[in-house]
Design a protein around this motif. Structure first.
Motif, PDB file in Angstrom:
ATOM      1  N   VAL A  34       0.843  -1.209   0.000  1.00  0.00           N
ATOM      2  CA  VAL A  34       0.000   0.000   0.000  1.00  0.00           C
ATOM      3  C   VAL A  34       0.873   1.251   0.000  1.00  0.00           C
ATOM      4  O   VAL A  34       0.602   2.208  -0.721  1.00  0.00           O
ATOM      5  N   VAL A  35       1.938   1.243   0.786  1.00  0.00           N
ATOM      6  CA  VAL A  35       2.790   2.429   0.835  1.00  0.00           C
ATOM      7  C   VAL A  35       3.479   2.656  -0.511  1.00  0.00           C
ATOM      8  O   VAL A  35       3.735   3.809  -0.893  1.00  0.00           O
ATOM      9  N   LEU A  36       3.715   1.606  -1.267  1.00  0.00           N
ATOM     10  CA  LEU A  36       4.322   1.786  -2.591  1.00  0.00           C
ATOM     11  C   LEU A  36       3.328   2.403  -3.577  1.00  0.00           C
ATOM     12  O   LEU A  36       3.705   3.245  -4.393  1.00  0.00           O
ATOM     13  N   VAL A  37       2.061   2.010  -3.479  1.00  0.00           N
ATOM     14  CA  VAL A  37       1.037   2.627  -4.325  1.00  0.00           C
ATOM     15  C   VAL A  37       0.866   4.095  -3.939  1.00  0.00           C
ATOM     16  O   VAL A  37       0.819   4.980  -4.804  1.00  0.00           O
ATOM     17  N   VAL A  38       0.808   4.361  -2.636  1.00  0.00           N
ATOM     18  CA  VAL A  38       0.663   5.742  -2.163  1.00  0.00           C
ATOM     19  C   VAL A  38       1.855   6.578  -2.616  1.00  0.00           C
ATOM     20  O   VAL A  38       1.694   7.704  -3.094  1.00  0.00           O
ATOM     21  N   ALA A  39       3.054   6.030  -2.500  1.00  0.00           N
ATOM     22  CA  ALA A  39       4.252   6.774  -2.904  1.00  0.00           C
ATOM     23  C   ALA A  39       4.256   7.050  -4.403  1.00  0.00           C
ATOM     24  O   ALA A  39       4.591   8.161  -4.832  1.00  0.00           O
ATOM     25  N   GLY A  40       3.885   6.062  -5.193  1.00  0.00           N
ATOM     26  CA  GLY A  40       3.858   6.263  -6.645  1.00  0.00           C
ATOM     27  C   GLY A  40       2.889   7.351  -7.061  1.00  0.00           C
ATOM     28  O   GLY A  40       3.194   8.190  -7.908  1.00  0.00           O
ATOM     29  N   LEU A  52      -5.203  11.657  -0.453  1.00  0.00           N
ATOM     30  CA  LEU A  52      -6.454  10.936  -0.707  1.00  0.00           C
ATOM     31  C   LEU A  52      -6.228   9.446  -0.925  1.00  0.00           C
ATOM     32  O   LEU A  52      -6.961   8.608  -0.396  1.00  0.00           O
ATOM     33  N   VAL A  53      -5.211   9.091  -1.689  1.00  0.00           N
ATOM     34  CA  VAL A  53      -4.911   7.681  -1.920  1.00  0.00           C
ATOM     35  C   VAL A  53      -4.404   7.041  -0.628  1.00  0.00           C
ATOM     36  O   VAL A  53      -4.734   5.884  -0.325  1.00  0.00           O
ATOM     37  N   GLY A  54      -3.638   7.775   0.150  1.00  0.00           N
ATOM     38  CA  GLY A  54      -3.182   7.262   1.436  1.00  0.00           C
ATOM     39  C   GLY A  54      -4.331   6.995   2.393  1.00  0.00           C
ATOM     40  O   GLY A  54      -4.371   5.965   3.073  1.00  0.00           O
ATOM     41  N   LEU A  55      -5.284   7.913   2.446  1.00  0.00           N
ATOM     42  CA  LEU A  55      -6.462   7.700   3.293  1.00  0.00           C
ATOM     43  C   LEU A  55      -7.249   6.476   2.837  1.00  0.00           C
ATOM     44  O   LEU A  55      -7.654   5.636   3.656  1.00  0.00           O
ATOM     45  N   ALA A  56      -7.460   6.356   1.533  1.00  0.00           N
ATOM     46  CA  ALA A  56      -8.216   5.208   1.007  1.00  0.00           C
ATOM     47  C   ALA A  56      -7.482   3.893   1.296  1.00  0.00           C
ATOM     48  O   ALA A  56      -8.092   2.919   1.750  1.00  0.00           O
ATOM     49  N   GLY A  57      -6.194   3.862   1.055  1.00  0.00           N
ATOM     50  CA  GLY A  57      -5.421   2.649   1.319  1.00  0.00           C
ATOM     51  C   GLY A  57      -5.377   2.301   2.792  1.00  0.00           C
ATOM     52  O   GLY A  57      -5.485   1.134   3.176  1.00  0.00           O
ATOM     53  N   GLY A  58      -5.222   3.315   3.632  1.00  0.00           N
ATOM     54  CA  GLY A  58      -5.209   3.076   5.073  1.00  0.00           C
ATOM     55  C   GLY A  58      -6.543   2.551   5.576  1.00  0.00           C
ATOM     56  O   GLY A  58      -6.601   1.651   6.418  1.00  0.00           O
ATOM     57  N   TRP A  59      -7.642   3.104   5.062  1.00  0.00           N
ATOM     58  CA  TRP A  59      -8.966   2.612   5.460  1.00  0.00           C
ATOM     59  C   TRP A  59      -9.174   1.174   5.002  1.00  0.00           C
ATOM     60  O   TRP A  59      -9.765   0.371   5.722  1.00  0.00           O
TER      61      TRP A  59
END
Length: 161
Positions: A34-40, A52-59
């Protein structure tokens, strides 16, 4: 239409990032995809998209079993990391290795939050396990991060074409 496609691609990447580690052998450390998707996303799109992507991935991580102890802690951690990594967007033109360094720094920040939560009594995370997770993330990032960056760049070209 392109915004809808971008959202769908990001949701698909996040769903895969959440579900694939469950198929990972239990004897090995599981990478934080997830952190790799958020970072990309954050590196190519900036702090708002990273948040926004970090919030969605974290949820997603918070609600998929086993989930996080305090609901929303993962969302806040990944959202903050996405925002921070998004701030580096214009500064990563020097080397192709910089996105990896930034992504692995983000993974370290998420693991620090996870370790701090474990020290406070929420969940269990041994320092050895956190280090193994970071190492697995490092190894998998060689393949995953270029795929996410290529998808984001393709979406960017399509949006302005």
């Amino acid at each position: 239409m392109t915004r809808v496609l971008a959202v769908l691609v990001r949701l698909l990447l996040l769903a895969l990032a959440v579900l694939l580690p469950s198929a990972w052998p239990t004897a090995w450390a599981r990478p934080d995809l997830v952190v790799l998707v958020v970072a990309g996303v954050a590196v190519t799109r900036g702090p708002t998209a990273g948040l926004l992507v970090g919030l969605a991935g974290g949820w997603l991580l918070d609600v998929v079993p086993p989930g996080a102890e305090p609901l929303g802690a993962g969302a806040l951690a990944y959202g903050a990391v996405g925002w921070l990594l998004g701030l580096t967007r214009g500064r990563l033109t020097g080397s192709p290795l910089l996105p990896w360094a930034v992504a692995l720094g983000g993974a370290a920040l998420v693991l620090v939050v996870r370790g701090t939560a474990a020290a406070a009594g929420f969940g269990g995370a041994l320092p050895r396990d956190l280090l193994l997770t970071w190492t697995a993330t490092l190894m998998v990032s060689v393949v995953v991060l270029p795929v996410v960056l290529a998808a984001e760049r393709a979406l960017a070209r399509r949006r302005w074409a």
